[in-house]
Design a protein around this motif. Structure first.
Motif, PDB file in Angstrom:
ATOM      1  N   ALA A   1      62.099  42.575  77.353  1.00 37.28           N
ATOM      2  CA  ALA A   1      61.485  41.253  77.431  1.00 37.28           C
ATOM      3  C   ALA A   1      62.288  40.396  78.427  1.00 37.28           C
ATOM      4  CB  ALA A   1      61.484  40.617  76.044  1.00 37.28           C
ATOM      5  N   PRO A   2      61.649  39.417  79.043  1.00 39.51           N
ATOM      6  CA  PRO A   2      60.277  38.943  78.793  1.00 39.51           C
ATOM      7  C   PRO A   2      59.216  39.690  79.584  1.00 39.51           C
ATOM      8  CG  PRO A   2      61.315  37.541  80.415  1.00 39.51           C
ATOM      9  CD  PRO A   2      62.355  38.572  80.033  1.00 39.51           C
ATOM     10  N   PHE A   3      59.605  40.762  80.291  1.00 40.33           N
ATOM     11  CA  PHE A   3      58.661  41.446  81.177  1.00 40.33           C
ATOM     12  C   PHE A   3      57.785  42.442  80.429  1.00 40.33           C
ATOM     13  CE2 PHE A   3      62.766  40.694  83.337  1.00 40.33           C
ATOM     14  CZ  PHE A   3      62.367  39.665  84.171  1.00 40.33           C
ATOM     15  N   GLY A   4      58.362  43.127  79.415  1.00 40.55           N
ATOM     16  CA  GLY A   4      57.641  44.203  78.761  1.00 40.55           C
ATOM     17  C   GLY A   4      57.562  45.431  79.650  1.00 40.55           C
ATOM     18  N   ARG A   5      56.864  46.442  79.172  1.00 38.02           N
ATOM     19  CA  ARG A   5      56.748  47.686  79.953  1.00 38.02           C
ATOM     20  C   ARG A   5      55.659  48.574  79.361  1.00 38.02           C
ATOM     21  NH1 ARG A   5      61.914  51.311  77.836  1.00 38.02           N
ATOM     22  NH2 ARG A   5      61.943  50.489  75.723  1.00 38.02           N
TER      23      ARG A   5
END
Length: 470
Positions: A65-69
């Motif tokens: 986080a905060p991007f995620g995948r």
């Protein structure tokens, strides 16, 4: 009295015996500790909870986080945890503990069953105890996808071996289905399986009278079945996100090989290799190509290719043990007393080594790490990102609380991540905190307070700082 029936019952008992011993050994840490073994399991518990509460998805928003995948870890093991979690009222930690002895039993049994179908009872029996003596046995007890994939690996290889002498396609298709399930569980295990089967098939194809002696058309049924089983998950994932894998290089020094394979296995494998090369029958070629291909693959880091050498060598333990068992079985005809003494010695050592492995197997989180996880479970806001000085703590917190974390385990599939050094060296700004959604910093107990934060919890090892709302 029907002697053949009694003989078959004895054979079944002997084939099962090493697996039953493995189960009993794995029960010790399972009953002793209230948490499952290994660090990896906390990432897998998180994934099981993700599927349980959100339904099936290809995106994980709370790791890295905060991007995620995208979720590049196949779902079959996580689905198993979901099913068991439902049985145990959502207690995924207990579900993971339950499967520990079952995995140990099944990995050893599937391997000894393969040995039995290829070489018979005595080789199978000795192989089962030699595998318990290896360092790899510790991993068989861990509730992780690799252990489940090893079961599919041995059974698939066994079915493919049987398919070569079968007129129909039943065994070839079954082997492919099992390989497909491995692709849905642990991709590297499945790719190693496909590599071994492909190399073995090619070797048989190049041998004399191959078309007459072997039903090699089953190779294509094997490949097709594996792809059809794996495609429903892999195809949409790859079409939407491509594939990302950032594996580091982990090398096992040669000096550790005796501990990994077992000294007895290494010694008798030398004689076993001689027997394999001399005879070169269908089973011998399978074991030989299996062993050589994995040992060769484990060394490709010398070419500058990043690999997890230790994981490949764990798979090489299986053919190494089979080869050693063949070397030991040589004495069965030449000197029965020597064979019996060796077998008894191996049984005693295997039980001793197995119980030592169980005694040294402990859950990863320390009491203070569990306390941190429970704090977030009860007090976390559920949305802000956690950044920990000890990044290995983050998957544990995530598994307990669901709070987003800056890491989260299985780093090979990350796309983008926060600059951990910037935050741990306090070189961030207030704008960085807002942009990155960082709400908590976890530091070691001796570290000073970071900027823009307040201490909200501490124990003997860690401090939790919450970012203030300005």
């Amino acid at each position: 009295m029907d002697v053949s029936i009694n003989s078959n019952k004895i054979n079944r008992i002997l084939v099962l015996t090493p697996a039953i011993v493995a189960l009993c050994i794995a029960l010790l840490p399972t009953l002793k500790y209230q948490l499952p073994l290994s660090w990896d399991v906390y990432y897998h518990i998180h994934m099981a909870k993700l599927y349980f509460y959100q339904g099936f998805t290809f995106w994980d928003a709370v790791t890295y986080a905060p991007f995620g995948r995208p979720i590049y870890y196949p779902p079959l093991f996580h689905v198993l945890l979901v099913l068991l979690g439902q049985v145990f009222n959502g207690d995924f930690l207990f579900a993971a503990r339950v499967i520990q002895p079952l995995l140990a039993f099944s990995v050893v049994f599937s391997f000894t069953y393969l040995a039995y179908r290829v070489y018979g009872l005595s080789v199978s029996f000795v192989s089962g105890f030699l595998i318990i003596m290896s360092l790899a046995f510790h991993r068989f007890m861990l509730p992780i996808p690799e252990s489940l994939a090893l079961i599919f690996f041995s059974l698939s290889l066994c079915c493919y071996y049987l398919s070569l002498q079968s007129v129909g396609v039943k065994y070839g298709v079954t082997a492919g289905i099992l390989a497909g399930m491995a692709l849905l569980t642990h991709p590297s295990s499945a790719l190693i399986l496909i590599m071994v089967v492909s190399a073995y098939s090619l070797l048989l194809k190049l041998s004399r009278n191959a078309e007459k002696d072997y039903n090699l058309t089953n190779f294509w049924y094997f490949i097709l079945s594996a792809l059809l089983i794996a495609a429903p998950w892999w195809a949409p994932l790859l079409l939407n996100y491509g594939y990302i894998a950032n594996f580091p290089t982990v090398i096992t020094p040669i000096s550790d090989y005796p501990r990994l394979f077992g000294i007895i296995s290494l010694i008798f494998a030398l004689w076993g290799v001689y027997i394999l090369i001399k005879r070169r029958n269908k089973g011998d070629l399978l074991v030989l190509i299996w062993l050589i291909s994995l040992l060769a693959l484990s060394q490709i880091y010398l070419l500058g290719i990043n690999i997890l050498n230790d994981r490949i060598l764990n798979f090489a333990v299986l053919p190494m043990v089979l080869t050693a068992s063949l070397g030991i079985n040589y004495f069965k005809k030449k000197n029965r007393l020597v064979f019996n003494v060796l077998t008894l010695f191996i049984i005693v050592l295997a039980v001793l080594f197995g119980f030592l492995a169980a005694d040294n197997s402990k859950p990863y989180p320390s009491p203070s790490q569990i306390e941190m996880s429970h704090w977030f479970e009860n007090n976390g806001d559920g949305t802000s990102v956690i950044m920990a000085n000890d990044s290995a703590l983050e998957p544990v917190i995530l598994a307990f609380s669901g709070q987003p974390v800056a890491g989260g385990g299985y780093g090979a599939a990350k796309i983008k991540e926060l600059d951990r050094q910037k935050y741990m060296k306090f070189q961030y700004t207030w704008e960085d905190l807002k942009k990155d959604r960082v709400g908590y910093l976890i530091l070691n107990h001796h570290q000073k307070s970071p900027p823009y934060s307040e201490l909200v919890y501490q124990n003997q090892d860690y401090k939790i700082f919450r970012i203030k709302n300005n």
